[in-house]
Design an enzyme around this catalytic site. Structure first.
Site, PDB file in Angstrom:
ATOM      1  N   SER A 147       0.779  -1.162   0.213  1.00 53.82           N
ATOM      2  CA  SER A 147      -0.081  -0.224   0.162  1.00 53.82           C
ATOM      3  C   SER A 147       0.809   1.319   0.055  1.00 53.82           C
ATOM      4  O   SER A 147       1.953   1.205   0.605  1.00 53.82           O
ATOM      5  CB  SER A 147      -1.019   0.021   1.251  1.00 53.82           C
ATOM      6  N   TYR A 160      -0.817   0.311  10.497  1.00 52.74           N
ATOM      7  CA  TYR A 160      -0.981  -0.268   9.060  1.00 52.74           C
ATOM      8  C   TYR A 160       0.401   0.126   8.055  1.00 52.74           C
ATOM      9  O   TYR A 160       0.775  -0.750   7.468  1.00 52.74           O
ATOM     10  CB  TYR A 160      -2.332   0.317   8.337  1.00 52.74           C
ATOM     11  N   LYS A 164       2.742  -2.445   6.351  1.00 52.90           N
ATOM     12  CA  LYS A 164       3.230  -2.447   4.920  1.00 52.90           C
ATOM     13  C   LYS A 164       4.333  -2.400   4.411  1.00 52.90           C
ATOM     14  O   LYS A 164       5.085  -2.654   3.502  1.00 52.90           O
ATOM     15  CB  LYS A 164       2.104  -1.615   4.150  1.00 52.90           C
TER      16      LYS A 164
END
Length: 267
Positions: A147, A160, A164
């Protein structure tokens, strides 16, 4: 013909998180390119619909209800591909994701869960898949779905984004160790029109902001990511490993911002 390099005829792929959104799009795309596809996810009804779409292409599909956070499920997913089809050529680590949460509201447990879901589980699936690829075919390709949160500062995505970012570095390190038999690459994805972006796309003001901040002036579609996954999975990218491919509509800054409350003194 150069287009033949993009074919996956006779190959077998596993796609995690394949029941909806990007994973669904990738699974169907790989089938359209000639692969038999095993899709894993936690919701059987979603998987059954994807398998039906795969079979409409003339290829074989297999649904495996599996949670990549569970060791037995990871093993069962890879074993099912080999037992049913006799080989494994491609793994797409699509399962992952963690919702937005302000940094000061992020607990130790939440951060650990984000790391386990977004990098540790893909790593463990990759270990199993790489061995199965070498044992059954002699080579293979792993594609990780990352991402823009991994390399762009977005508020409320500390857990997050860290997960990633770790996935990106895992991709590069694993590629070095598994070459030349198994290639490992990642797609760094921008905002795609899936359930996760629905709150933005169904709000006229937020959608206008998102599109204005995206150079291509639209959200991505699952098929945009499927095309990139096909390239990295197929012989078309036979000399590519350890690379991070950005598929993000050209964004170099956040297309949308999730505000976080300011840090204030407690006394």
């Amino acid at each position: 013909m150069i287009l033949d390099r993009f074919r996956l005829d006779g190959q077998v792929a596993v796609v995690t998180g394949g029941g909806q959104g990007i994973g669904r799009g990738i699974a169907i795309g790989l089938a359209e390119a000639g692969a038999d596809v095993v899709v894993g996810a936690r919701t059987k009804a979603d998987l059954d619909e994807v398998v039906a779409r795969i079979e409409e292409t003339g290829r074989r599909g297999l649904a495996v209800v599996a949670d990549v956070m569970v060791d037995d499920d990871r093993r069962r997913l890879i074993d099912a591909a080999v037992e049913r089809f006799g080989r494994l050529d491609v793994l797409v680590n699509n399962a992952g994701g963690t919702g937005p949460r302000a940094a000061m509201a992020t607990s130790e447990r939440y951060f650990e869960m984000a790391m386990r879901f977004n990098v540790i589980s893909p790593f463990l699936v990759s270990q199993l898949a790489a061995q199965a690829m070498v044992d059954t075919v002699g080579s293979g390709s792993i594609v990780n779905i990352s991402s823009r949160s991994s390399d762009m500062v977005l508020s409320s995505f500390v857990a997050y984004g860290a997960g990633k970012a770790a996935l990106n570095q895992m991709t590069r390190n694993l590629a070095h160790e598994l070459a030349p038999l198994v290639r490992v690459n990642a797609i760094i994805v921008g905002g795609v029109a899936t359930q996760g972006l629905e709150v933005v796309l169904t709000n006229e003001e937020l959608r206008s902001q998102f599109e204005a901040n995206t150079p291509m002036r639209r959200p991505g579609e699952p098929e945009d990511i499927a095309c990139a996954a096909l390239y990295l999975a197929s012989p078309a990218s036979a000399w590519v490993t350890g690379k991070l491919l950005h598929v993000d509509g050209g964004c170099e800054q956040p297309a949308i911002d999730v505000p976080a409350p300011p840090l204030l003194p407690t006394r």
